[in-house]
Design a protein around this motif. Structure first.
Motif, PDB file in Angstrom:
ATOM      1  N   PHE A 125      -6.333  11.899  -8.276  1.00  0.00           N
ATOM      2  CA  PHE A 125      -6.779  10.978  -7.241  1.00  0.00           C
ATOM      3  C   PHE A 125      -8.299  10.993  -7.134  1.00  0.00           C
ATOM      4  O   PHE A 125      -8.927  12.040  -7.277  1.00  0.00           O
ATOM      5  CB  PHE A 125      -6.181  11.367  -5.877  1.00  0.00           C
ATOM      6  CG  PHE A 125      -4.700  11.152  -5.783  1.00  0.00           C
ATOM      7  CD1 PHE A 125      -4.187   9.930  -5.369  1.00  0.00           C
ATOM      8  CD2 PHE A 125      -3.809  12.165  -6.089  1.00  0.00           C
ATOM      9  CE1 PHE A 125      -2.824   9.717  -5.277  1.00  0.00           C
ATOM     10  CE2 PHE A 125      -2.445  11.973  -6.001  1.00  0.00           C
ATOM     11  CZ  PHE A 125      -1.946  10.738  -5.592  1.00  0.00           C
TER      12      PHE A 125
ATOM     13  N   ASP B 109       0.858  -1.176   0.000  1.00  0.00           N
ATOM     14  CA  ASP B 109       0.000   0.000   0.000  1.00  0.00           C
ATOM     15  C   ASP B 109       0.897   1.228   0.000  1.00  0.00           C
ATOM     16  O   ASP B 109       1.992   1.208   0.577  1.00  0.00           O
ATOM     17  CB  ASP B 109      -0.897   0.028   1.239  1.00  0.00           C
ATOM     18  CG  ASP B 109      -2.050  -0.948   1.169  1.00  0.00           C
ATOM     19  OD1 ASP B 109      -2.293  -1.511   0.081  1.00  0.00           O
ATOM     20  OD2 ASP B 109      -2.704  -1.165   2.204  1.00  0.00           O
TER      21      ASP B 109
ATOM     22  N   GLN C  62      -9.463   8.416  -2.192  1.00  0.00           N
ATOM     23  CA  GLN C  62      -8.035   8.270  -1.948  1.00  0.00           C
ATOM     24  C   GLN C  62      -7.440   9.417  -1.151  1.00  0.00           C
ATOM     25  O   GLN C  62      -6.299   9.337  -0.717  1.00  0.00           O
ATOM     26  CB  GLN C  62      -7.280   8.182  -3.280  1.00  0.00           C
ATOM     27  CG  GLN C  62      -7.555   6.958  -4.108  1.00  0.00           C
ATOM     28  CD  GLN C  62      -6.757   7.016  -5.401  1.00  0.00           C
ATOM     29  OE1 GLN C  62      -7.136   7.696  -6.348  1.00  0.00           O
ATOM     30  NE2 GLN C  62      -5.634   6.325  -5.416  1.00  0.00           N
TER      31      GLN C  62
ATOM     32  N   HIS D 172      -0.029   7.104  -8.803  1.00  0.00           N
ATOM     33  CA  HIS D 172      -1.269   7.404  -8.083  1.00  0.00           C
ATOM     34  C   HIS D 172      -2.227   6.220  -8.046  1.00  0.00           C
ATOM     35  O   HIS D 172      -3.293   6.294  -7.441  1.00  0.00           O
ATOM     36  CB  HIS D 172      -1.965   8.602  -8.723  1.00  0.00           C
ATOM     37  CG  HIS D 172      -2.383   8.371 -10.148  1.00  0.00           C
ATOM     38  ND1 HIS D 172      -1.554   7.784 -11.080  1.00  0.00           N
ATOM     39  CD2 HIS D 172      -3.553   8.633 -10.789  1.00  0.00           C
ATOM     40  CE1 HIS D 172      -2.191   7.700 -12.237  1.00  0.00           C
ATOM     41  NE2 HIS D 172      -3.416   8.206 -12.084  1.00  0.00           N
ATOM     42  N   ARG D 173      -1.847   5.121  -8.674  1.00  0.00           N
ATOM     43  CA  ARG D 173      -2.646   3.900  -8.672  1.00  0.00           C
ATOM     44  C   ARG D 173      -1.709   2.713  -8.474  1.00  0.00           C
ATOM     45  O   ARG D 173      -0.564   2.732  -8.890  1.00  0.00           O
ATOM     46  CB  ARG D 173      -3.372   3.707 -10.010  1.00  0.00           C
ATOM     47  CG  ARG D 173      -4.329   4.818 -10.392  1.00  0.00           C
ATOM     48  CD  ARG D 173      -5.683   4.654  -9.731  1.00  0.00           C
ATOM     49  NE  ARG D 173      -6.654   5.594 -10.280  1.00  0.00           N
ATOM     50  CZ  ARG D 173      -6.818   6.840  -9.838  1.00  0.00           C
ATOM     51  NH1 ARG D 173      -6.056   7.292  -8.859  1.00  0.00           N
ATOM     52  NH2 ARG D 173      -7.731   7.634 -10.390  1.00  0.00           N
TER      53      ARG D 173
ATOM     54  N   GLN E  52      -3.597  -0.449  -2.169  1.00  0.00           N
ATOM     55  CA  GLN E  52      -4.286   0.828  -2.044  1.00  0.00           C
ATOM     56  C   GLN E  52      -3.287   1.978  -2.097  1.00  0.00           C
ATOM     57  O   GLN E  52      -2.149   1.852  -1.652  1.00  0.00           O
ATOM     58  CB  GLN E  52      -5.055   0.891  -0.720  1.00  0.00           C
ATOM     59  CG  GLN E  52      -6.155  -0.142  -0.616  1.00  0.00           C
ATOM     60  CD  GLN E  52      -6.949  -0.011   0.673  1.00  0.00           C
ATOM     61  OE1 GLN E  52      -6.647   0.809   1.527  1.00  0.00           O
ATOM     62  NE2 GLN E  52      -7.979  -0.838   0.814  1.00  0.00           N
ATOM     63  N   THR E  53      -3.733   3.087  -2.654  1.00  0.00           N
ATOM     64  CA  THR E  53      -2.918   4.302  -2.719  1.00  0.00           C
ATOM     65  C   THR E  53      -3.715   5.442  -2.109  1.00  0.00           C
ATOM     66  O   THR E  53      -4.888   5.631  -2.439  1.00  0.00           O
ATOM     67  CB  THR E  53      -2.545   4.638  -4.173  1.00  0.00           C
ATOM     68  OG1 THR E  53      -1.861   3.523  -4.752  1.00  0.00           O
ATOM     69  CG2 THR E  53      -1.639   5.852  -4.228  1.00  0.00           C
ATOM     70  N   ARG E  54      -3.060   6.202  -1.237  1.00  0.00           N
ATOM     71  CA  ARG E  54      -3.714   7.320  -0.563  1.00  0.00           C
ATOM     72  C   ARG E  54      -2.826   8.563  -0.642  1.00  0.00           C
ATOM     73  O   ARG E  54      -1.602   8.462  -0.661  1.00  0.00           O
ATOM     74  CB  ARG E  54      -3.959   6.995   0.920  1.00  0.00           C
ATOM     75  CG  ARG E  54      -4.858   5.785   1.151  1.00  0.00           C
ATOM     76  CD  ARG E  54      -6.304   6.114   0.846  1.00  0.00           C
ATOM     77  NE  ARG E  54      -7.206   5.026   1.173  1.00  0.00           N
ATOM     78  CZ  ARG E  54      -7.666   4.141   0.307  1.00  0.00           C
ATOM     79  NH1 ARG E  54      -7.282   4.218  -0.975  1.00  0.00           N
ATOM     80  NH2 ARG E  54      -8.490   3.195   0.677  1.00  0.00           N
TER      81      ARG E  54
END
Length: 201
Positions: free
Chosen positions: A193, A135, A197, A160-161, A166-168
């Motif tokens: 985003f 992540d 996110q 960004h992905r 998961q990406t935040r």
């Protein structure tokens, strides 16, 4: 489980009753503005305290990005100094050593394509070491004018992905200087985003 003392009696904290800490997916935290005052006084000491409490993932990688020229070991030394000075508890050498062991630093301006290329290489290296995609949390500890710059560059670099993680993006205040500027800033961040996110502090 936490305990509390009320009127001299010690017992279990009712707020934690029935709760258990679930495993957290392996995570890489990237701090933009990692040599700044916020990181120095707040973020790095807070990360240490999470590590001390066992609240970080078992596999946790930390990458700092800022404009100052600095090597990995110099960044680790800076982080150690910050934690020893500002942590709310005296650091345990083994916990601190574990947190700092593979900490990385990437020098570069926030609009420098090579910095994002190096970030991509570093994240891929950590993924390969873990045998899975980590992540990703991008913490923007910078002035507000850099939020859309960083978001845009992360998008251009395809960071960004993540396919299987998961990406935040975490954005620190201040967020604009009035409603119109905050909306404009928000729209530019959301070009890259999804709303789900983005975390605003």
């Amino acid at each position: 489980m936490s305990t509390s003392t009320i009127e001299g009696q010690t017992g279990q904290n009712p707020l934690t009753e029935g709760l258990e800490r679930l495993p957290v997916h392996p995570t890489a935290l990237v701090i933009f503005g990692a040599t700044g005052d916020l990181a120095h006084r707040k973020l790095l000491p807070a990360l240490y305290n999470l590590a001390h409490e066992g609240a970080l993932p078992e596999r946790f990688e930390l990458i700092g990005i800022a404009r100052r020229e600095k090597g990995h070991e110099d960044f680790q030394d800076m982080a150690r100094e910050s934690i020893e000075r500002f942590s709310r508890r005296k650091p345990d050498p083994s916990v601190l050593g574990g947190l700092l062991a593979d900490m990385r630093y990437i020098p570069g301006a926030f609009d420098d394509d090579e910095a994002y290329a190096e970030l991509g290489r570093t994240l891929k290296e950590f993924d390969e070491q873990a045998g899975e995609e980590l992540d990703r949390v991008f913490y923007l500890s910078t002035a507000p004018q850099f939020f859309p710059v960083i978001a845009g560059k992360l998008g251009e670099a395809g960071l960004h992905r993540a396919e299987k993680a998961q990406t935040r993006a975490v954005i620190e205040k201040t967020f604009g200087y009035d409603l119109a500027s905050a909306r404009a800033l928000n729209a530019r961040v959301l070009d890259e985003f999804d709303e789900s996110q983005v975390f605003r502090i």
